[in-house]
Enzyme design. Structure first.
Site, PDB file in Angstrom:
ATOM      1  CE  LYS A  34      -3.882   1.907   2.576  1.00  0.00           C
ATOM      2  NZ  LYS A  34      -4.813   1.802   3.765  1.00  0.00           N
TER       3      LYS A  34
ATOM      4  CB  SER B  73      -8.397   0.885   5.700  1.00  0.00           C
ATOM      5  OG  SER B  73      -9.101   2.266   5.416  1.00  0.00           O
TER       6      SER B  73
ATOM      7  CB  SER C 176      -8.077   3.655   2.739  1.00  0.00           C
ATOM      8  OG  SER C 176      -7.464   3.063   3.546  1.00  0.00           O
TER       9      SER C 176
END
Lengths: 490, 92
Positions: free
Chosen positions: A75, A174, A150
């Site tokens: 990420k 997330s 996210s």
């Protein structure tokens, strides 16, 4: 040799048996990425040194490194020395990390190959990746829908076969919500189980790095590689060993609580999937009971006070002075104001403003102080629920989110609607508990056996355990996975 | 709510359209988070967990050698001079 449907475990065997080299494995995924990334917008950057790194590993030999040659995605808010780390923001578009996050250091020494950095909602705020400054990530199951957020890029990377596993981060949901939307496994570890050093801070009392993978076993392999106490994060701890009487002890006849929740406003098929999963656990020999947590209904509102408060202070560091974007004004204050206007996207600005409000004189007690107290109530609810001596359970099952992957744009203009995505994921964060999303699969139809609803979209199931109960999650998750993959062939 | 004042506190420039939009959105969000008012928190809890939140101390020693990271860190700084971060006047 077909490399479709490879897992970390299977790839490990192929690598160990020298049926394939680390370089060939990396090349396979890089080719997949090249074919699919345009449409799905998963990777913000594919590292041009990935093949070289794999080749170096081939020369070193496999040894006993658990992730040797395994291609992973990271990420975009987890620092990797020398690589850009933008947190999905224009603010950090050109920011190069000056050190490795502890999780990255550990994965490097475990032998992992990093393919690239994945898209995310700006500074990890959002539930769809539509808040990324670099465009939304689409859902590999349906390109008109979002991948969740996210950590939507990491989830979609795994789901589209663009890597064997990925790191995400979970602050309010997330990791788990995008995992559910994309039909993969996502683990939000116990707060403190994985070092936060090198994770760009959003809300520090909630943030955790965690694994996303195709199977529970793969998630476990990654988790075991990244966990542990780290001197760079004073909130990190070693998982205590399970001993007799400890709530996270595994094995034996375990009790699973089926969370009582308001079924209105939750997809019918999701409600059904939780009930059917409870039946599967019952058939597997678990004791199932309904469990009520009276205060968790406050989790999401509580989260939307505490998280923005922490965001407003954490993001004060982006001022155009130390790193990142700089926009010139007439004086220093104007520099700040212009830089932050240009660098932050709408949702980030909204959260900073909201956090500033709940922390401001006159409102602090009504919002922030009250929310801290409510957080304590929610923690107590969970403590009671997991108190085995007083009729408690070992783990709790619930939906991951109220809906399956929604259409792009459906909630983008209504911040409150987007916040409601967190109603089932926020509770575990309030108490720092580990929680995992796993794909549900049922025997009735081919689609359901593949884990899809009537619209062809994945539904996840959330399992929550006491602090440091990751072992419990893995054990329960693997049993469920094994059972439902058997019924696949039935 | 005074969006203007908040924006100033948060050091973010906002266009007038955005201020108007935020005003409306905040009304809805504040209504939602005000649900907490109903929660019964009157049992003397101070809001901070006693068991898990504790200070972690370490001896103040083994500092790294001076300047070891200066170059790396300054690489990301918009303005620097002679190994220092350069900032505009704070007071005028």
């Amino acid at each position: 040799m077909s490399l479709n449907n490879l897992t970390i475990k299977k790839a490990r065997k192929l690598l160990a048996d020298k049926e394939i080299s680390a370089k060939e494995l990396a090349a396979y995924f890089l080719k997949n990425i090249e074919e699919k990334n345009k449409d799905i917008n998963v990777y913000l950057e594919v590292f041009d040194d990935a093949l070289n790194e794999a080749e170096k590993l081939d020369k070193d030999g496999i040894g006993n490194r658990p992730l040797w040659g395994i291609p992973l995605a990271v990420k975009d808010n987890i620092l990797m020395e020398g690589k850009i780390c933008s947190a999905g923001s224009k603010m950090l578009q050109n920011y190069k990390a000056s050190y490795d996050a502890t999780a990255i250091k550990k994965l490097k020494s475990a032998g992992a190959v990093f393919l690239g950095r994945t898209n995310m909602d700006e500074f990890a705020m959002g539930a769809s990746t539509e808040n990324s400054a670099y465009g939304a990530t689409k859902n590999p199951h349906d390109l008109t829908r979002v991948a969740g957020g996210s950590s939507g890029g990491s989830a979609a990377a795994v789901a589209m076969d663009g890597c064997l596993g990925a790191l995400g981060s979970d602050t309010g949901g997330s990791i788990r919500q995008p995992a559910s939307f994309c039909g993969i496994v996502g683990l939000n570890p116990t707060y403190g189980a994985v070092s936060r050093s090198g994770l760009i801070a959003m809300a520090s009392s909630f943030d955790q790095i965690g694994p996303m993978a195709k199977t529970v076993e793969d998630a476990e392999i990654i988790f075991n590689a990244i966990k542990g106490k780290d001197s760079m994060d004073s909130t990190s701890r070693d998982c205590p060993l399970s001993s007799k009487g400890s709530p996270w002890i595994s094995g034996g006849k375990l009790k699973i609580g089926l969370l009582k929740y308001d079924k209105n406003g939750v997809d019918k098929e999701i409600n059904e999937s939780v009930e059917k999963s409870a039946k599967i656990f019952k058939d597997l020999g678990y004791e199932i009971s309904e469990i009520e947590l009276p205060n968790i209904k406050y989790s999401a509102p509580c989260y939307y006070i505490l998280a923005p408060a922490e965001v407003s202070s954490n993001l004060a560091r982006f001022d155009g002075v130390k790193y990142g974007l700089f926009k010139e004004g007439k004086n220093l204050t104007e520099d700040y104001m212009k830089t932050r206007e240009a660098g932050f996207g709408q949702e980030t600005r909204r959260r900073i403003m909201l956090g500033t409000y709940v922390l401001s004189a006159g409102y602090y007690d009504a919002y922030y102080a009250k929310a801290q107290k409510v957080r304590e109530l929610i923690k107590k609810d969970f403590e009671r629920a997991f108190d085995l001596k007083n009729g408690g359970v070992n783990a709790i099952i619930s939906p991951v989110s109220p809906s399956v992957a929604f259409k792009k744009g459906e909630k983008a203009n209504d911040p409150l609607k987007m916040y409601l995505e967190d109603i089932f994921t926020a509770p575990a964060k309030m108490a720092g508990l580990p929680a995992m999303s796993i794909p549900t699969r049922f025997a009735e139809t081919p689609a359901k056996r593949a884990g899809l609803n009537s619209e062809g979209l994945p539904i996840g199931l959330q399992i929550t355990a006491p602090r440091f109960g990751e072992n419990l999650l893995f054990e329960i998750g693997k049993k469920y996975e094994h059972d439902t993959s058997k019924s696949k062939m039935a | 709510m005074e969006i203007e004042k908040l924006a100033k506190l948060a050091r973010i420039n906002l266009s007038s359209e955005e201020k108007e939009k935020l005003q409306k959105e905040f009304e809805a969000i504040l209504k939602y988070i005000s649900a907490l008012k109903e929660a019964d928190t009157d049992d003397g809890e101070n809001g901070f967990s006693k068991t898990e939140t504790l200070n972690v101390m370490r001896p103040d020693e083994n500092a790294h050698e001076t300047g070891k990271f200066t170059e790396d860190l300054l690489e990301g700084v918009p303005f620097s001079e002679n190994g220092y971060v350069k900032v505009k006047h704070v007071f005028e």
